[in-house]
Motif scaffolding. Structure first.
Motif, short mmCIF file in Angstrom:
data_model
loop_
_atom_site.label_atom_id
_atom_site.label_comp_id
_atom_site.label_asym_id
_atom_site.label_seq_id
_atom_site.Cartn_x
_atom_site.Cartn_y
_atom_site.Cartn_z
N GLU A 60 78.01 0.42 -11.04
CA GLU A 60 78.67 -0.11 -9.84
C GLU A 60 77.68 -0.11 -8.69
OE1 GLU A 60 82.44 1.49 -8.85
OE2 GLU A 60 82.99 1.80 -10.95
N VAL A 61 77.49 -1.27 -8.09
CA VAL A 61 76.54 -1.40 -6.99
C VAL A 61 77.19 -2.13 -5.83
CG1 VAL A 61 74.57 -1.50 -8.58
CG2 VAL A 61 75.64 -3.62 -7.81
N THR A 62 76.58 -2.03 -4.67
CA THR A 62 77.02 -2.80 -3.52
C THR A 62 75.87 -3.70 -3.08
OG1 THR A 62 78.48 -1.04 -2.80
CG2 THR A 62 77.91 -2.69 -1.17
N GLY A 76 83.38 4.96 -0.90
CA GLY A 76 82.95 3.85 -0.05
C GLY A 76 82.32 4.33 1.23
N GLY A 77 81.83 3.39 1.99
CA GLY A 77 81.23 3.74 3.28
C GLY A 77 79.91 4.46 3.16
N LEU A 78 79.36 4.49 1.95
CA LEU A 78 78.10 5.20 1.77
C LEU A 78 76.91 4.32 2.12
CD1 LEU A 78 78.92 7.01 -1.56
CD2 LEU A 78 78.55 8.08 0.64
N GLU A 79 77.12 3.03 2.05
CA GLU A 79 76.02 2.13 2.33
C GLU A 79 75.71 2.12 3.82
OE1 GLU A 79 78.96 0.88 1.24
OE2 GLU A 79 78.60 1.29 -0.86
N PRO A 80 74.49 1.83 4.18
CA PRO A 80 74.13 1.75 5.61
C PRO A 80 74.93 0.66 6.30
CG PRO A 80 72.35 0.93 4.22
CD PRO A 80 73.35 1.56 3.30
N SER A 100 69.04 3.03 -2.50
CA SER A 100 68.63 1.64 -2.65
C SER A 100 68.18 1.37 -4.08
CB SER A 100 67.52 1.34 -1.66
OG SER A 100 67.08 0.01 -1.81
N LEU A 101 68.54 0.20 -4.57
CA LEU A 101 68.19 -0.16 -5.94
C LEU A 101 67.19 -1.31 -5.90
CD1 LEU A 101 69.47 1.21 -8.39
CD2 LEU A 101 71.02 -0.74 -8.59
N PRO A 102 66.02 -1.14 -6.51
CA PRO A 102 65.03 -2.23 -6.53
C PRO A 102 65.58 -3.44 -7.26
CG PRO A 102 64.05 -0.14 -7.27
CD PRO A 102 65.53 0.05 -7.19
N ARG A 157 68.05 -8.83 1.55
CA ARG A 157 69.07 -8.52 0.56
C ARG A 157 68.72 -7.21 -0.13
NH1 ARG A 157 69.47 -14.56 -2.05
NH2 ARG A 157 70.34 -15.58 -0.22
N GLU A 158 69.73 -6.36 -0.23
CA GLU A 158 69.50 -5.08 -0.89
C GLU A 158 70.70 -4.72 -1.76
OE1 GLU A 158 67.00 -1.93 1.35
OE2 GLU A 158 68.40 -2.73 2.80
N TRP A 159 70.42 -3.90 -2.75
CA TRP A 159 71.48 -3.37 -3.58
C TRP A 159 71.48 -1.85 -3.47
CZ3 TRP A 159 68.88 -7.76 -4.61
CH2 TRP A 159 69.61 -8.86 -5.06
N PHE A 160 72.69 -1.30 -3.44
CA PHE A 160 72.81 0.15 -3.37
C PHE A 160 73.73 0.64 -4.48
CE2 PHE A 160 71.61 -1.15 0.86
CZ PHE A 160 70.72 -0.18 1.25
N THR A 161 73.40 1.82 -4.97
CA THR A 161 74.27 2.47 -5.93
C THR A 161 74.44 3.92 -5.50
OG1 THR A 161 74.67 2.86 -8.28
CG2 THR A 161 72.44 3.23 -7.47
N VAL A 162 75.43 4.59 -6.07
CA VAL A 162 75.66 5.99 -5.73
C VAL A 162 75.00 6.87 -6.77
CG1 VAL A 162 77.39 7.76 -5.35
CG2 VAL A 162 77.83 5.40 -4.62
#
Ligand SMILES: [Zn+2]
Length: 75
Positions: A35-37, A8-12, A60-62, A47-52
């Motif tokens: 798994e995305v955030t 966790g805590g990886l997202e901006p 960032s995930l398009p 709105r943005e989606w992030f994955t590891v």
């Protein structure tokens, strides 16, 4: 010694568009198991989606990718 936060805590923590810290973060799992955030900005409604990624860094995930991975596949 740890070189960074684990889990966790990886997202901006601020919006990538307007730099507002007023973000809503919502963990989600896409249909294909990714798994995305989901990150939503209160200030500009971006709105943005992030994955590891494989390197352990958030990426960032398009929206197209999110939609594609959320689609149900016929068996
Ligand atoms: Zn914003």
């Amino acid at each position: 010694m740890s070189t960074g936060p684990a889990g966790g805590g990886l997202e901006p923590t601020v919006c990538s568009s307007c730099a507002s810290p007023q973000l809503t973060r919502l963990p989600m799992v896409l249909t294909d198991g990714t798994e995305v955030t989901f990150v939503s900005c209160h200030a500009c409604e971006r709105r943005e989606w992030f994955t590891v990624g494989e390197d352990g860094l958030a990426q960032s995930l398009p929206i197209e990718t999110v939609l594609a991975r959320s689609a149900k596949k016929p068996r």
